[in-house]
Design an enzyme around this catalytic site. Sequence first.
Site, PDB file in Angstrom:
ATOM      1  N   ARG A 152      17.321  70.371  34.690  1.00 13.89           N
ATOM      2  CA  ARG A 152      16.613  69.187  34.186  1.00 13.89           C
ATOM      3  C   ARG A 152      15.650  68.686  35.249  1.00 13.89           C
ATOM      4  O   ARG A 152      14.462  68.932  35.179  1.00 13.89           O
ATOM      5  CB  ARG A 152      17.617  68.106  33.753  1.00 13.89           C
ATOM      6  CG  ARG A 152      16.982  67.059  32.816  1.00 13.89           C
ATOM      7  CD  ARG A 152      16.211  65.986  33.539  1.00 13.89           C
ATOM      8  NE  ARG A 152      17.028  65.199  34.446  1.00 13.89           N
ATOM      9  CZ  ARG A 152      16.528  64.361  35.350  1.00 13.89           C
ATOM     10  NH1 ARG A 152      15.207  64.212  35.483  1.00 13.89           N
ATOM     11  NH2 ARG A 152      17.315  63.677  36.166  1.00 13.89           N
ATOM     12  N   ASP A 153      16.133  68.035  36.288  1.00 12.00           N
ATOM     13  CA  ASP A 153      15.232  67.567  37.352  1.00 12.00           C
ATOM     14  C   ASP A 153      14.569  68.763  38.030  1.00 12.00           C
ATOM     15  O   ASP A 153      13.396  68.720  38.404  1.00 12.00           O
ATOM     16  CB  ASP A 153      16.004  66.730  38.375  1.00 12.00           C
ATOM     17  CG  ASP A 153      15.140  65.670  39.040  1.00 12.00           C
ATOM     18  OD1 ASP A 153      13.923  65.874  39.139  1.00 12.00           O
ATOM     19  OD2 ASP A 153      15.684  64.639  39.459  1.00 12.00           O
TER      20      ASP A 153
ATOM     21  N   HIS B 136      11.023  70.209  37.021  1.00 16.22           N
ATOM     22  CA  HIS B 136       9.745  69.756  37.576  1.00 16.22           C
ATOM     23  C   HIS B 136       9.176  70.778  38.561  1.00 16.22           C
ATOM     24  O   HIS B 136       7.970  71.011  38.605  1.00 16.22           O
ATOM     25  CB  HIS B 136       9.926  68.423  38.304  1.00 16.22           C
ATOM     26  CG  HIS B 136      10.158  67.259  37.399  1.00 16.22           C
ATOM     27  ND1 HIS B 136       9.187  66.734  36.579  1.00 16.22           N
ATOM     28  CD2 HIS B 136      11.272  66.494  37.192  1.00 16.22           C
ATOM     29  CE1 HIS B 136       9.676  65.704  35.908  1.00 16.22           C
ATOM     30  NE2 HIS B 136      10.935  65.535  36.257  1.00 16.22           N
TER      31      HIS B 136
ATOM     32  N   SER C 286      14.923  57.110  42.402  1.00 15.06           N
ATOM     33  CA  SER C 286      13.960  58.025  41.788  1.00 15.06           C
ATOM     34  C   SER C 286      12.746  58.302  42.652  1.00 15.06           C
ATOM     35  O   SER C 286      12.044  59.297  42.446  1.00 15.06           O
ATOM     36  CB  SER C 286      13.498  57.454  40.446  1.00 15.06           C
ATOM     37  OG  SER C 286      14.583  57.006  39.678  1.00 15.06           O
TER      38      SER C 286
ATOM     39  N   TYR D  55       7.618  56.803  41.721  1.00 15.55           N
ATOM     40  CA  TYR D  55       8.425  57.710  40.906  1.00 15.55           C
ATOM     41  C   TYR D  55       8.062  59.161  41.219  1.00 15.55           C
ATOM     42  O   TYR D  55       6.896  59.542  41.197  1.00 15.55           O
ATOM     43  CB  TYR D  55       8.167  57.403  39.432  1.00 15.55           C
ATOM     44  CG  TYR D  55       9.117  58.009  38.446  1.00 15.55           C
ATOM     45  CD1 TYR D  55      10.492  57.884  38.594  1.00 15.55           C
ATOM     46  CD2 TYR D  55       8.640  58.687  37.321  1.00 15.55           C
ATOM     47  CE1 TYR D  55      11.366  58.418  37.663  1.00 15.55           C
ATOM     48  CE2 TYR D  55       9.502  59.216  36.384  1.00 15.55           C
ATOM     49  CZ  TYR D  55      10.866  59.078  36.560  1.00 15.55           C
ATOM     50  OH  TYR D  55      11.724  59.618  35.639  1.00 15.55           O
TER      51      TYR D  55
END
Length: 335
Positions: free
Chosen positions: A12-13, A16, A166, A284
């Site tokens: 998921r993260d 990126h 974050s 962010y």
Amino acid sequence: MAFVTLVDMTMRDGSHALRHSYDCGQVAAIAEGLDQAGVPIMEISHGDGLGGSSYTYGFSKTSEFDLIRAAASRVKRSKIAALLLPGIGTIEDLKRAKDAGATVARVAAHVTEADVSAQHIAAAKEMGMTAVGFLMMVHMASAETAASEAAKMESYGADYLNMADSAGYLMPEGVAERVKAVRSAVKIPVGWHSHNNLALAMANTLAAVDAGAEYLDATLRGMGAGAGNTQLEVLAGVLKRRGVETGTDFYRLMDLARDVVDPLLQRPQVVDNGSLMLGYAGVYSSFLLHVYNAADKYKLEPRDILVELGRRGMVGGQEDMIIDVAYQLSQAGVS
């Protein structure tokens, strides 16, 4: 002996770092390896959560629901989680994720906006899912505010509360302060999610453990937005050295990172100038590629854009404002 639960964010993260280019075969291999290594929860979705595949956040190569199915077909013990940011993803997206094999819903909101998560947490519980309240950008509020917002998520039915730095902005003492405050405000377990933009992800994660965090987010090879996240296989080894039990196989995690994840990396996860400025300015972490594109368009220094975004307190979901900020800087003669 103390025990903490490791939650993997690689799919998921970590998406990126691969520009959301995972395919089903890659996810199936990672998921199977994590399952065999004893990691109890793994999160799978677009990097910005369910429904994130878009022009604003970047399109996924493969549907997140297909990725969840691919992982679910290979795991025997681990639970699959999906991240949902109200306003990006919907309850219908969550239903599709559950049908594909997800059993944990991590419902995320800005640290001062827990109220937007109420119906989504309730929906997850109605579906029989484990519901996690996920407070993002926790550096942007005091420990007392974070505790108050966490209590709201508990009242909505969250099974545990996760906090995310974050932007990778906090120092260890700031992490400890927030974890302690939230633990005092809720009866459910508390978790922590670090970004490495100031090279403090491991230190901050350990500070969270010392303050009583029971769930820890991490990724293989530290993959993630900005300079990435706490590195899962390193964290497993560090906790083992500390005498903290995780139920995971340290060697298997190392081998999985080397054999399956390393070949996928488009570049090493390092604290480069852009990532460092994310942490310094408190921006962010997934904003970075958008900032580079805006800087190129208006011939600006990316660091100037990041400082201005931090000054304005921009948060996730405001990616469209990056172009506006860059345009305003260019009109003001910043170069």
